[in-house]
Motif scaffolding. Structure first.
Motif, mmCIF file in Angstrom:
data_model
loop_
_atom_site.group_PDB
_atom_site.id
_atom_site.type_symbol
_atom_site.label_atom_id
_atom_site.label_comp_id
_atom_site.label_asym_id
_atom_site.label_seq_id
_atom_site.Cartn_x
_atom_site.Cartn_y
_atom_site.Cartn_z
ATOM 1 N N UNK A 54 -37.275 54.289 39.278
ATOM 2 C CA UNK A 54 -37.334 54.315 40.739
ATOM 3 C C UNK A 54 -37.253 55.737 41.268
ATOM 4 N N UNK A 55 -37.773 55.955 42.448
ATOM 5 C CA UNK A 55 -37.678 57.278 43.072
ATOM 6 C C UNK A 55 -36.224 57.660 43.304
ATOM 7 N N UNK A 56 -35.355 56.674 43.404
ATOM 8 C CA UNK A 56 -33.924 56.950 43.593
ATOM 9 C C UNK A 56 -33.346 57.733 42.416
ATOM 10 N N UNK A 57 -33.901 57.526 41.219
ATOM 11 C CA UNK A 57 -33.446 58.303 40.056
ATOM 12 C C UNK A 57 -33.789 59.773 40.235
ATOM 13 N N UNK A 58 -34.972 60.053 40.737
ATOM 14 C CA UNK A 58 -35.377 61.429 41.043
ATOM 15 C C UNK A 58 -34.464 62.012 42.107
ATOM 16 N N UNK A 59 -34.187 61.227 43.146
ATOM 17 C CA UNK A 59 -33.333 61.704 44.237
ATOM 18 C C UNK A 59 -31.940 62.063 43.729
ATOM 19 N N UNK A 60 -31.407 61.229 42.871
ATOM 20 C CA UNK A 60 -30.061 61.484 42.339
ATOM 21 C C UNK A 60 -30.017 62.809 41.590
ATOM 22 N N UNK A 61 -31.017 63.056 40.758
ATOM 23 C CA UNK A 61 -31.066 64.312 40.024
ATOM 24 C C UNK A 61 -31.168 65.493 40.984
ATOM 25 N N UNK A 62 -32.031 65.371 41.975
ATOM 26 C CA UNK A 62 -32.230 66.473 42.917
ATOM 27 C C UNK A 62 -30.990 66.727 43.770
ATOM 28 N N UNK A 63 -30.296 65.689 44.131
ATOM 29 C CA UNK A 63 -29.079 65.882 44.920
ATOM 30 C C UNK A 63 -28.048 66.670 44.130
ATOM 31 N N UNK A 64 -27.965 66.416 42.843
ATOM 32 C CA UNK A 64 -27.057 67.212 42.006
ATOM 33 C C UNK A 64 -27.505 68.665 41.949
ATOM 34 N N UNK A 65 -28.808 68.882 41.818
ATOM 35 C CA UNK A 65 -29.323 70.242 41.713
ATOM 36 C C UNK A 65 -29.145 71.020 43.021
ATOM 37 N N UNK A 66 -29.441 70.399 44.141
ATOM 38 C CA UNK A 66 -29.307 71.118 45.411
ATOM 39 C C UNK A 66 -27.844 71.259 45.825
ATOM 40 N N UNK A 67 -27.001 70.335 45.397
ATOM 41 C CA UNK A 67 -25.567 70.533 45.603
ATOM 42 C C UNK A 67 -25.119 71.808 44.902
ATOM 43 N N UNK A 68 -25.614 72.013 43.695
ATOM 44 C CA UNK A 68 -25.262 73.220 42.948
ATOM 45 C C UNK A 68 -25.756 74.471 43.649
ATOM 46 N N UNK A 69 -26.984 74.476 44.121
ATOM 47 C CA UNK A 69 -27.520 75.661 44.804
ATOM 48 C C UNK A 69 -26.771 75.947 46.095
ATOM 49 N N UNK A 70 -26.373 74.895 46.784
ATOM 50 C CA UNK A 70 -25.602 75.085 48.017
ATOM 51 C C UNK A 70 -24.217 75.629 47.691
ATOM 52 N N UNK A 71 -23.595 75.125 46.623
ATOM 53 C CA UNK A 71 -22.269 75.629 46.236
ATOM 54 C C UNK A 71 -22.313 77.088 45.784
ATOM 55 N N UNK A 72 -23.476 77.542 45.363
ATOM 56 C CA UNK A 72 -23.647 78.951 45.027
ATOM 57 C C UNK A 72 -23.867 79.814 46.266
ATOM 58 N N UNK A 73 -24.033 79.167 47.422
ATOM 59 C CA UNK A 73 -24.248 79.920 48.659
ATOM 60 C C UNK A 73 -25.677 80.320 48.898
ATOM 61 N N UNK A 74 -26.612 79.726 48.163
ATOM 62 C CA UNK A 74 -28.009 80.148 48.264
ATOM 63 C C UNK A 74 -28.698 79.639 49.517
ATOM 64 N N UNK A 75 -28.036 78.785 50.296
ATOM 65 C CA UNK A 75 -28.597 78.308 51.562
ATOM 66 C C UNK A 75 -27.773 78.785 52.757
ATOM 67 N N UNK A 76 -26.877 79.710 52.510
ATOM 68 C CA UNK A 76 -26.013 80.231 53.567
ATOM 69 C C UNK A 76 -26.311 81.702 53.816
ATOM 70 N N UNK A 77 -25.886 82.233 54.966
ATOM 71 C CA UNK A 77 -26.122 83.657 55.243
ATOM 72 C C UNK A 77 -25.566 84.525 54.116
#
Length: 888
Positions: A347-370
């Motif tokens: 299901x596409x939900x499996x793709x979404x789950x993987x991506x949510x983990x990946x973008x959570x990581x990028x956000x925690x690195x501050x890559x989407x913040x000033x």
């Protein structure tokens, strides 16, 4: 509590009629979901820094098309301009410093840092490395705010695989053979890499390769490992568990090989049940590069029949990020992801789950913040700093192991009048940096270090031997000319901006085939043509001392082809017979992929027989023989044509034959010899142990390594490194390399005599252990106990001591097992009470069904400066009542 090994069979193929080549067309027809486009008059939720990273990631992923999602699941994730998503390359190596990004501080190789047994210092190293990763990101941040290849903040380290067999070429990347020591060093490095900021991760550490992976290199893409339930729980999983549950690693890398018939990156047992359910892992799983392709490739594991099936199996099992591998044409699979979803394989939900983990990581690195709000104190210049180089020197000193010191030859407290420095590693850059390395600006070889530390001594140098062949030297300019009549000296040099002699070409005449590639030269190539005149008759060996691929032709005959290499070429050379005074057509091709540094044409002459080294030894008061191995002959999937080596692994543990022969000739001069070993895996130096008075294990000691070796030899510090792996007498004592059963392996299960035991290391001072005590002589299973011992420095000088605690458990198959250690500094005459906390896990053992538990009975706790049975220890008894079963 028995571990479930069912469900390990091969997947059946699904006939959905979708082929990878047809799936490519799907990327051109995006399907936009209703939530994929945000209203123009509202700020997107994912930009709200007041929300949790998980909330922001979920919102962002929900705005993407399936085609956009598929591209974000590869290691080279492109930008999505309409959503403000910058590009990001996840591939970054940080095994012992920032690797492959140009100039950086290079620390000792991982096995060397493990030999320090100094977890607090290891965390300091990790912190310094993460600062340099941040600096490298800032130095070349993409205009859209993203990160390029080797410039990101996701670090594929530490390697916590168990060095179960000393023949494994990649064992240098690990922390040795003991699960507890490996776990502690891994935790410390992870804490340093990820930091302790309340909001942002400094970098993300990746615990790899999960799991049951430790050679042979030649079969790693096809290996199917079936460890016993006992060995899986007892040896192969504990360090991973520790780095996840205690270290907080936010990423785990799954393996190339299969475990119980299922590829590691498609293993529900490993990824879903063990990692996420049992250990509570919340981060993301990245595949080893090309490992998802292994799932379906016919020449690999071929677990599924088609690529979309293989991708679906991997993502459903828990793999989140697919690393491709250009070296093996293993792609990052976006077309197969789309095909798998549209064919109903996942299901596409499996793709979404993987991506949510990946973008959570990028956000925690501050890559989407000033940018100014994320670690604002770090600048683009904060790499290769004096403080970091000093830290590298300290770690190198702490890693040095004094294996033997007969007659107290060391330290050389009175500078010798004449010192002969001999051997293939004496003036070698390669042996400083090991593998997966950056580029030190002022690397200090052992020869450099000795010259600097003994300025009043006459220092003679002769290589005498190569690592696995004759000694090499740069081909002199005088031997080369650009035309047949030698009217023009030098060689015609052609430089191309592309990797295969394509793109812009620059042509000029240069004195030799030499080049200094910079980080800007990535994917460039070069060709030198002209003529070579032989100064003497006989067999020559030529190679291009390169960081990447090369080829050499003599009179249109290809004599060496190291073009398609993995992480680095070996030292493969081409043999050719030449006549003195005769001129031969020469062509040298070289390619630059990601390395930097000086590269040059070298050869060994027919007269390179070691006589110069013997002559130097005869003139000396003391000889320092610097030999061992190199990451050019032991490592990851490499070609080495020499006895004792195979595919990057070793078939013999002996010192390579050319070095052994030279060492015996040097010894025969009667001069005192100090053998300095530089290597990433153990050497069976049994002859040297009997005949050479002093032996030092220096590993691959980093950019400052030569200074550390010289400081030890001179006695500037008392060595306190301890072996993180057993040195065996011979490879003949070991079980078959491909057998993953732990019987007869590591100090815990090896029953024969050894050369140097795990935990071994000598000092220039003396330590005495006394008065061991426990907070309670009897405890209930599951309870903790505190153990203390007094350690005194009774020698005549200050020094470090590594206090080691081993537990002998009732009915356990293993020898007394390491359960605690600490490195302390004591001045001469000083004593200190050292205390350890022993919890249930450190007192536990594993039964044949893979159940970890504390059993009733009498335990013995051993405390000392080494392994019981090999070092003098003190001990105390501990009684345990009842039984306690521990979670996996």
């Amino acid at each position: 509590m028995k571990r479930d090994f069912k469900g390990a069979g091969r997947l059946s193929g699904l006939d959905f009629g979708v082929r990878a080549i047809a799936a490519l067309a799907l990327l051109a027809t995006p399907s936009v979901s209703a939530s994929a486009v945000a209203p123009a008059d509202t700020a997107p939720t994912y930009s709200d820094t007041n929300l949790t990273p998980e909330q922001r990631a979920k919102d962002l992923v929900g705005r993407m098309t399936l085609e956009e999602k598929s591209l974000q699941l590869g290691h080279a994730a492109p930008a999505i301009p309409r959503l403000g998503v910058p590009q990001y390359n996840w591939w970054n190596e940080g095994l012992h410093g920032v690797a492959r990004a140009g100039i950086a501080t290079v620390y000792p190789q991982a096995i060397g840092m493990a030999a320090s047994w100094n977890a607090p210092l290891m965390e300091q190293v990790g912190d310094a490395v993460s600062t340099e990763f941040r600096a490298k990101y800032l130095e070349r941040v993409h205009p859209d705010g993203g990160a390029e290849f080797y410039r990101g903040l996701t670090v594929w380290s530490p390697n916590v695989n168990i060095f179960r067999d000393p023949r494994w070429g990649r064992g240098q990347e690990t922390y040795g053979e003991d699960p507890y020591l490996t776990g502690r060093m891994g935790i410390a490095y992870i804490h340093g890499l990820q930091g302790h900021d309340a909001k942002y991760l400094k970098t993300i550490a990746t615990s790899k390769h999960f799991a049951v992976h430790s050679g042979p290199e030649s079969n790693r893409h096809r290996e199917d490992v079936h460890p016993s339930a006992h060995d899986l729980e007892d040896t192969y999983l504990p360090a991973f568990r520790a780095t996840v549950t205690e270290g907080g690693a936010q990423s785990v890398m799954c393996v190339y090989n299969a475990v119980y018939g299922v590829p590691g990156c498609a293993s529900d047992l490993l990824l879903s049940r063990t990692l996420r359910r049992d250990w509570g892992f919340k981060g993301y799983v990245v595949s080893d590069c090309g490992a998802v392709a292994n799932v379906y490739r016919e020449d690999s594991l071929h677990y599924t029949k088609t690529a979309p099936e293989g991708v679906a199996a991997s993502l459903k099992a828990g793999t989140d990020l697919i690393c491709g591998d250009y070296r093996n044409n293993m792609t990052t699979e976006p077309e197969n992801i789309v095909a798998a979803v549209r064919a109903g394989l996942m299901p596409e939900a499996t793709v979404d789950q993987a991506l949510e983990r990946l973008f959570t990581a990028r956000i925690r690195l501050g890559l989407f913040d000033p940018r100014g709000t994320v670690f604002p104190g770090i600048t683009a210049q904060d790499y290769n700093t004096p403080d970091h180089r000093a830290l590298s020197l300290q770690m190198a000193k702490d890693s040095m192991v004094l294996l033997k010191n007969h007659g107290d030859l060391l330290p050389l407290s009175t500078p010798p009048k004449t010192i002969a420095v001999i051997g293939p590693n004496a003036d070698s850059y390669d042996v400083l940096v090991g593998n997966y390395y950056g580029r030190p600006t002022k690397p200090v070889t052992v020869l450099d270090g000795v010259r600097a530390r003994f300025p009043a001594s006459k220092v003679l140098f002769a290589e005498g031997s190569g690592l696995i062949g004759p000694a090499e030297e740069p081909v002199p300019d005088s031997a080369l000319c650009a035309d047949g009549d030698c009217a023009t000296k030098g060689l015609k040099a052609s430089y191309f901006s592309g990797p295969a002699f394509s793109g812009t070409e620059a042509v000029r005449v240069e004195p030799n085939a030499r080049v200094s590639w910079s980080g800007e030269d990535k994917n460039a190539s070069a060709r030198w043509t002209g003529y070579l005149t032989a100064p003497e008759t006989g067999e020559y060996r030529l190679r291009f001392a390169s960081e990447n691929g090369y080829r050499i032709w003599i009179d249109d005959q290809l004599i060496v082809d190291e073009w398609q290499v993995g992480d680095a070429p070996s030292i493969a050379s081409g043999r050719v017979k030449l006549k003195a005074g005769q001129r031969y057509a020469l062509r040298v091709d070289a390619v630059q992929r990601d390395a930097t540094g000086d590269q040059r044409l070298v050869w060994s002459r027919p007269s390179a027989n070691g006589d110069d080294a013997v002559a130097a030894a005869r003139q000396a008061d003391v000889v320092i023989f610097v030999g061992g191995l190199s990451a050019r002959i032991e490592g990851e999937e490499m070609k080495v044509e020499a006895d004792g080596f195979a595919g990057g692994d070793r078939t013999s543990l002996d010192l390579p034959a050319p070095q052994q022969k030279l060492l015996e000739r040097i010894h025969a001069t009667g001069k005192p010899v100090v053998l300095v070993l530089m290597n990433g895996s153990p050497l069976s130096v049994t002859w040297a142990d009997k005949n050479v008075p002093a032996i030092v294990e220096a590993w691959y000691p980093g950019g400052e390594g030569g200074a550390a070796v010289a400081a030890l030899l001179s006695g500037d510090f008392s060595p306190a490194g301890r072996l993180p792996i057993t040195f065996h007498r011979s490879a003949d004592d070991l079980p078959p390399f491909g057998d993953y059963a732990m019987t007869g392996r590591t100090y815990r299960y090896f029953k024969k005599p050894v050369l140097y035991p795990f935990g071994h290391g000598l000092s220039f001072t003396k330590f005495v252990y006394d008065a061991p005590t426990a907070s309670s002589a009897a405890i209930k299973a599951g309870a903790a106990v505190q153990v203390s011992v007094r350690v005194a420095n009774t020698g005549g000088r200050d020094g470090d001591e590594v206090v080691q605690l081993y537990v002998e458990k009732p009915g356990d198959k293993a020898a007394p097992t390491l359960a605690g250690f600490t490195r302390i500094h004591l001045t001469a005459g000083e004593s200190r009470l050292v205390t350890f906390d022993l919890d249930a896990r450190r007192l536990s053992q594993v039964d044949d069904h893979g159940v970890r538990k504390v059993v009733p009975g009498s335990y013995t706790v051993h405390l000392g400066g080494g392994q019981p049975g090999h070092a003098k220890t003190v001990k105390l008894g501990l009684s345990v009542t009842g039984e306690d079963i521990l979670p996996h």
